[in-house]
Design a protein around this motif. Structure first.
Motif, PDB file in Angstrom:
ATOM      1  N   GLY A   1       0.801  -1.225   0.000  1.00  0.00           N
ATOM      2  CA  GLY A   1       0.000   0.000   0.000  1.00  0.00           C
ATOM      3  C   GLY A   1       0.829   1.267   0.000  1.00  0.00           C
ATOM      4  N   GLY A   2       1.776   1.359   0.943  1.00  0.00           N
ATOM      5  CA  GLY A   2       2.598   2.565   1.031  1.00  0.00           C
ATOM      6  C   GLY A   2       3.487   2.753  -0.188  1.00  0.00           C
ATOM      7  N   GLY A   3       4.091   1.671  -0.663  1.00  0.00           N
ATOM      8  CA  GLY A   3       4.954   1.747  -1.840  1.00  0.00           C
ATOM      9  C   GLY A   3       4.186   2.108  -3.098  1.00  0.00           C
ATOM     10  N   THR A   4       2.936   1.664  -3.175  1.00  0.00           N
ATOM     11  CA  THR A   4       2.115   2.001  -4.333  1.00  0.00           C
ATOM     12  C   THR A   4       1.835   3.506  -4.385  1.00  0.00           C
ATOM     13  OG1 THR A   4       1.048  -0.174  -4.324  1.00  0.00           O
ATOM     14  CG2 THR A   4      -0.101   1.598  -5.477  1.00  0.00           C
ATOM     15  N   VAL A   5       1.441   4.063  -3.239  1.00  0.00           N
ATOM     16  CA  VAL A   5       1.195   5.506  -3.182  1.00  0.00           C
ATOM     17  C   VAL A   5       2.464   6.276  -3.530  1.00  0.00           C
ATOM     18  CG1 VAL A   5       0.563   7.431  -1.673  1.00  0.00           C
ATOM     19  CG2 VAL A   5      -0.679   5.259  -1.511  1.00  0.00           C
ATOM     20  N   ARG A   6       3.590   5.819  -2.992  1.00  0.00           N
ATOM     21  CA  ARG A   6       4.885   6.446  -3.297  1.00  0.00           C
ATOM     22  C   ARG A   6       5.159   6.471  -4.794  1.00  0.00           C
ATOM     23  NH1 ARG A   6       9.206   2.303  -2.006  1.00  0.00           N
ATOM     24  NH2 ARG A   6       8.414   1.543  -4.010  1.00  0.00           N
ATOM     25  N   ASP A   7       5.010   5.316  -5.448  1.00  0.00           N
ATOM     26  CA  ASP A   7       5.337   5.230  -6.869  1.00  0.00           C
ATOM     27  C   ASP A   7       4.384   6.050  -7.725  1.00  0.00           C
ATOM     28  OD1 ASP A   7       7.411   3.613  -6.171  1.00  0.00           O
ATOM     29  OD2 ASP A   7       6.638   1.784  -7.087  1.00  0.00           O
ATOM     30  N   VAL A   8       3.110   6.084  -7.342  1.00  0.00           N
ATOM     31  CA  VAL A   8       2.140   6.894  -8.086  1.00  0.00           C
ATOM     32  C   VAL A   8       2.497   8.376  -7.968  1.00  0.00           C
ATOM     33  CG1 VAL A   8      -0.267   7.647  -8.180  1.00  0.00           C
ATOM     34  CG2 VAL A   8       0.274   5.211  -7.961  1.00  0.00           C
ATOM     35  N   LEU A   9       2.806   8.810  -6.740  1.00  0.00           N
ATOM     36  CA  LEU A   9       3.131  10.225  -6.535  1.00  0.00           C
ATOM     37  C   LEU A   9       4.437  10.615  -7.211  1.00  0.00           C
ATOM     38  CD1 LEU A   9       2.113  10.691  -2.787  1.00  0.00           C
ATOM     39  CD2 LEU A   9       0.902  11.515  -4.809  1.00  0.00           C
ATOM     40  N   LEU A  10       5.393   9.693  -7.234  1.00  0.00           N
ATOM     41  CA  LEU A  10       6.686   9.976  -7.869  1.00  0.00           C
ATOM     42  C   LEU A  10       6.667   9.714  -9.370  1.00  0.00           C
ATOM     43  CD1 LEU A  10       9.222   8.488  -5.272  1.00  0.00           C
ATOM     44  CD2 LEU A  10       8.626  10.892  -5.639  1.00  0.00           C
ATOM     45  N   ASP A  11       5.536   9.225  -9.871  1.00  0.00           N
ATOM     46  CA  ASP A  11       5.388   8.921 -11.301  1.00  0.00           C
ATOM     47  C   ASP A  11       6.414   7.883 -11.759  1.00  0.00           C
ATOM     48  OD1 ASP A  11       4.001   9.228 -13.682  1.00  0.00           O
ATOM     49  OD2 ASP A  11       5.395  10.739 -14.455  1.00  0.00           O
ATOM     50  N   ARG A  12       6.632   6.865 -10.920  1.00  0.00           N
ATOM     51  CA  ARG A  12       7.542   5.765 -11.285  1.00  0.00           C
ATOM     52  C   ARG A  12       6.756   4.728 -12.076  1.00  0.00           C
ATOM     53  NH1 ARG A  12      10.194   3.089  -6.336  1.00  0.00           N
ATOM     54  NH2 ARG A  12      12.021   2.653  -7.620  1.00  0.00           N
ATOM     55  N   HIS A  13       7.261   4.355 -13.233  1.00  0.00           N
ATOM     56  CA  HIS A  13       6.582   3.389 -14.098  1.00  0.00           C
ATOM     57  C   HIS A  13       7.497   2.205 -14.372  1.00  0.00           C
ATOM     58  CE1 HIS A  13       3.172   6.018 -14.892  1.00  0.00           C
ATOM     59  NE2 HIS A  13       4.010   6.998 -15.201  1.00  0.00           N
ATOM     60  N   PRO A  14       6.931   0.981 -14.216  1.00  0.00           N
ATOM     61  CA  PRO A  14       5.637   0.702 -13.589  1.00  0.00           C
ATOM     62  C   PRO A  14       5.742   0.744 -12.071  1.00  0.00           C
ATOM     63  CG  PRO A  14       6.696  -1.351 -14.215  1.00  0.00           C
ATOM     64  CD  PRO A  14       7.611  -0.245 -14.673  1.00  0.00           C
ATOM     65  N   VAL A  15       4.583   0.749 -11.402  1.00  0.00           N
ATOM     66  CA  VAL A  15       4.577   0.620  -9.940  1.00  0.00           C
ATOM     67  C   VAL A  15       5.351  -0.642  -9.565  1.00  0.00           C
ATOM     68  CG1 VAL A  15       3.081   0.225  -7.945  1.00  0.00           C
ATOM     69  CG2 VAL A  15       2.415   1.882  -9.706  1.00  0.00           C
TER      70      VAL A  15
END
Length: 207
Positions: free
Chosen positions: A43-57
């Motif tokens: 959960g936390g890592g997903t929010v992090r990657d979405v906010l940082l625009d890291r592709h893919p999550v």
């Protein structure tokens, strides 16, 4: 395999164990165990990657964290009854998970060369949001917001430590190790010795 991937794997395992323990307190079935474990783990890592625009999550590009979390959930499903105090296990597992996930989030933001504010916020988000989702879904009092204990403050202190050490030109690995140490010591100290910040106390309004 990079240190950030290892941190994500480790955080997934420990957070999944805490999520599965919460699922056992809620008396869910084995699929419920896996769902809560995976939610907590990523959960936390997903929010992090979405906010940082890291592709893919991170878990979309590499499903290993989901597989690890599911495996932990199955193990806990068959062994949770052997634990005397599952709440105590949840609290301490969460403590270790926090100390792993905060460096993972901090390191991810540092790798993308974000500024200090974003680095600290990403460390805090990665460390705290998975556990918050777990507790909200399972109708538990969120550990993140429990009165009289340090939690978010520990994540912030750890992330700030990492930022400060990187600013002093220390290696990133050293900074992340110090981040983990500060996060764990402050959280464990809060639980063991009652460390806490002042809390708001309402006062009668002035006439």
């Amino acid at each position: 395999m990079t240190i950030l991937i290892l941190l994500d794997y480790a955080a997934a395992i420990v957070f999944a164990a805490s999520g599965a323990m919460v699922a056992s307190r809620a008396q869910l079935d084995i699929v419920g165990f896996a769902f809560i474990a995976c939610l907590t783990a990523v959960g936390g890592g997903t929010v992090r990657d979405v906010l940082l625009d890291r592709h893919p999550v991170f878990w979309v590009g590499d499903p290993m964290p989901i597989l690890l979390a599911s495996g932990v959930a199955i193990l806990v499903f068959f062994t949770a009854h052997l634990v005397e105090s599952r709440l105590r296990w949840v609290i301490w597992l969460d403590t270790f998970a926090l100390a792993i996930a905060v460096p993972a989030g901090t390191g991810a933001a540092l790798e993308l060369r974000h500024g200090p504010v974003i680095v600290v916020l990403m460390g805090m988000a990665t460390g705290s949001l998975g556990g918050l989702m777990r507790d909200v879904v399972c109708n538990e009092v969120p550990l993140v917001l429990k009165q009289g204990e340090l939690y978010i403050s520990c994540a912030m202190a750890g992330a700030i430590t990492a930022v400060a050490l990187v600013w002093l030109n220390l290696p990133a690995a050293t900074a992340l190790l110090a981040c983990a140490g500060v996060t764990w010591v402050t959280r464990a100290g809060s639980l063991a010795f009652g460390w806490h910040l002042p809390v708001y106390k309402p006062r009668p309004p002035r006439q």
